[in-house]
Scaffold this active site. Structure first.
Site, PDB file in Angstrom:
ATOM      1  N   HIS A 230      15.186  42.883  75.156  1.00  0.00           N
ATOM      2  CA  HIS A 230      16.341  42.906  74.252  1.00  0.00           C
ATOM      3  C   HIS A 230      17.790  42.660  75.052  1.00  0.00           C
ATOM      4  CE1 HIS A 230      18.657  44.824  71.033  1.00  0.00           C
ATOM      5  NE2 HIS A 230      19.139  45.677  71.795  1.00  0.00           N
TER       6      HIS A 230
ATOM      7  N   ASN B 192      17.286  37.007  70.170  1.00  0.00           N
ATOM      8  CA  ASN B 192      16.360  38.180  69.854  1.00  0.00           C
ATOM      9  C   ASN B 192      15.549  38.042  68.577  1.00  0.00           C
ATOM     10  OD1 ASN B 192      18.717  39.939  71.568  1.00  0.00           O
ATOM     11  ND2 ASN B 192      16.541  39.917  72.044  1.00  0.00           N
ATOM     12  N   TYR B 193      16.152  37.068  67.546  1.00  0.00           N
ATOM     13  CA  TYR B 193      15.451  36.583  66.151  1.00  0.00           C
ATOM     14  C   TYR B 193      14.322  35.383  66.756  1.00  0.00           C
ATOM     15  CZ  TYR B 193      18.222  40.074  64.062  1.00  0.00           C
ATOM     16  OH  TYR B 193      19.127  41.267  63.677  1.00  0.00           O
TER      17      TYR B 193
END
Length: 578
Positions: free
Chosen positions: A192, A484-485
């Site tokens: 993350h 992050n996607y």
């Protein structure tokens, strides 16, 4: 004149020598020990060197171990990559000490095995635990220590800890601090933060990676480095560029952010029949420009109409976190966004840690220690994509979007407003470039529970159709995306000779003008491209060439190279003497 095959010619001893070498090397290849045995012996040797007490066999799990399936599946967060046909690792390593990570990196290089690094398993494309080539998983879930220093307003957090664990430990020490990261409590810290990381306080404090002040990483040489020893270039790269391209992140030191004693949340929804079009049209201009204490997320999804049986409509829901009390919030929203019609009874005042539970969709009254549960409530099949919007969509364009959402059925949107701190931080401060000028980020979302390839293909086709539909309304040249996607649709690399060219395709979408700086760092710290996946940062082409000549750190690669050279030499000699 004697024939070339005659024993009396000088060629015969040479051919005999070459044949002998060929047999020796071939025999060595065929009689090599299994990867598990070889890797274990390598770990033993390095463990002795590093004087680590724990036995290596305790961290190494092969497919023959009873624990292997449980370990593999425990952190899979996308069921698309948990099927019988999904490639499985040859080994899983579960380190609990930095020396275990050091040994694993060195032994993976020695055996020529691809390494995938997993902290929480939330990578949307499964690249932290799935690979096409033979691979092993370095699972970091034991690196979960969290040390909160309220006096210094920092916290050290291991890469295998979850956001929920981090939030809980901060609250445990003080109710006046929080951290600005994601709303899903089971996300692993390592992936993350290293890819950017955002949450519902980004307009006030920026990204999670903007608030990282130190880190520890194991590099390709097996060294444990902190900010001072890794240098500012590498430290810059692992705060938004994806840590798995550069090494193994052991942990981060993060800067805590102040939160008030009382925060306020609300959720208000409108359908098309209730003037959702005008609501969304106005939201695009208001949400990025309102007070920095207010974050208003917008959810768009097709639903059944309450007014017309059997018909579909679109629901637009505004979910908000306000760093203040309800009276101030209602007054401000009704002045800036009167169409929303916010009432005080729509709002709920609570502590910041209680708002974490609210955003995590826990039931009212749930105890705070629920954040320590590392298992999500459910795990679905899913696909996510991303976009950035710089120019608001018109009312007419929104109406076309409603038709498309209703047509496709299951696909939905999450709109996350920027502005505030996100517009103040320069795009070059971290690898994350999507700053000033971006009104909001879109997450395209589809999830399903039914198994089967036909169901999967149908759902993937729907979200890709929606993504194509949105092309005129989102960022261009390049069309940008959020790491992050992760989305393999926007490009992949096979990490071969063309890795830089292939990496540029997705690299400029994720990192824009920061991509080549990331490549420069990669070339400096991992020129042979050991740390890689389908969307990793590649080295510059000259390093890729060096890698192909070097692949050389492994015994198997050297032996294969010798065989090829011997074969070609023998072929040339036979041609000369034929």
């Amino acid at each position: 004149m004697a024939t070339p095959s005659s024993p009396s010619t000088p060629l015969f001893p040479l051919l005999l020598l070459l044949l002998l070498l060929f047999v020796v090397v071939s025999s060595s290849l065929s009689s090599s020990a299994s990867l598990s045995d070889t890797f274990l012996q390598c770990l033993v040797n390095h463990t002795r060197t590093l004087q680590q007490q724990q036995e290596p066999f305790q961290i190494l799990h092969s497919p023959t171990n009873l624990s292997f399936p449980t370990l593999l599946q425990s952190l899979v967060r996308n069921r698309r990559f948990n099927t019988s046909s999904t490639p499985k690792p040859q080994l899983i390593l579960t380190p609990s000490h930095p020396s275990h990570v050091q040994s694993t990196v060195l032994c993976a290089r020695r055996t020529g095995t691809e390494l995938r690094i997993r902290s929480g398993g939330h990578d949307f494309e499964g690249t932290s635990y799935v690979a096409r080539a033979p691979f092993l998983i370095l699972d970091m879930f034991n690196f979960r220590s969290i040390d909160v220093d309220v006096k210094q307003e920092t916290a050290w957090v291991g890469s295998g800890a979850t956001l929920g664990e981090l939030y809980y430990r901060i609250w445990e020490k003080s109710g006046l601090y929080g951290f600005n990261a994601g709303v899903c409590p089971t996300i692993g810290v390592g992936g993350h933060l290293s890819a950017g990381g955002y949450g519902n306080m980004l307009r006030k404090f920026g990204l999670a990676s903007d608030n990282v002040v130190d880190a520890q990483i194991v590099d390709v040489e097996g060294r444990v480095l902190d900010r001072s020893s890794m240098g500012e270039d590498l430290f810059w790269a692992i705060r938004g560029g994806g840590g798995a391209s550069f090494g193994v992140i052991l942990g981060y030191r993060v800067k805590l952010v102040p939160v008030p004693k009382v925060v306020t949340v609300f959720r208000v929804g409108r359908t098309i029949e209730e003037n959702a079009t005008e609501l969304v049209y106005q939201w695009q201009n208001i949400a990025p420009r309102t007070d920095n204490d207010l974050f208003m997320r917008l959810l768009l999804q097709p639903v059944s109409s309450k007014r017309q049986k059997g018909a579909k409509t679109v629901n637009a829901s505004v979910l908000a976190l306000f760093l203040g009390n309800a009276d101030r919030l209602v007054s401000m929203v009704n002045e800036e966004f009167p169409l929303l019609g916010l009432r005080k009874e729509d709002c709920a005042e609570m502590s910041w840690i209680e708002s974490v539970l609210w955003w995590g969709d826990f039931d009212s009254g749930t105890a705070v220690d629920a954040l320590l549960d590392r298992m999500p409530k459910s795990v679905n099949f899913l696909k996510r994509k991303s976009d950035y919007v710089r120019i608001p969509m018109s009312r007419e364009e929104l109406e076309l979007l409603w038709d498309k959402l209703i047509e496709l059925g299951k696909v939905g949107f999450v709109f996350n407003p920027y502005g505030g701190k996100m517009w103040e931080i320069p795009a070059s401060d971290t690898p994350f470039p999507h700053r000033a000028g971006n009104l909001f980020k879109i997450q395209h979302s589809i999830s399903w529970n039914e198994d089967g390839i036909e169901v999967e293909l149908s759902n993937l086709a729907k979200i890709r159709e929606l993504y194509n539909f949105m092309t005129p309304y989102v960022s261009k040249n390049p069309r940008r995306a959020f790491l992050n996607y992760r989305d393999l649709d926007i490009g992949i690399t096979d990490n071969g000779e063309n890795s830089y060219k292939e990496g540029s395709v997705y690299g400029v979408k994720y990192f824009a003008e920061n991509f080549n700086r990331l490549v420069k760092v990669k070339t400096a710290v991992d020129p042979q491209n050991f740390f890689r996946n389908e969307q990793s940062i590649p080295p510059f082409p000259r390093s890729s060439l060096a890698m192909s000549q070097y692949s050389g750190s492994t015994d198997t690669a050297r032996k294969v190279t010798v065989l090829v050279i011997l074969f070609l030499f023998l072929k040339d000699l036979m041609t000369i003497y034929s």
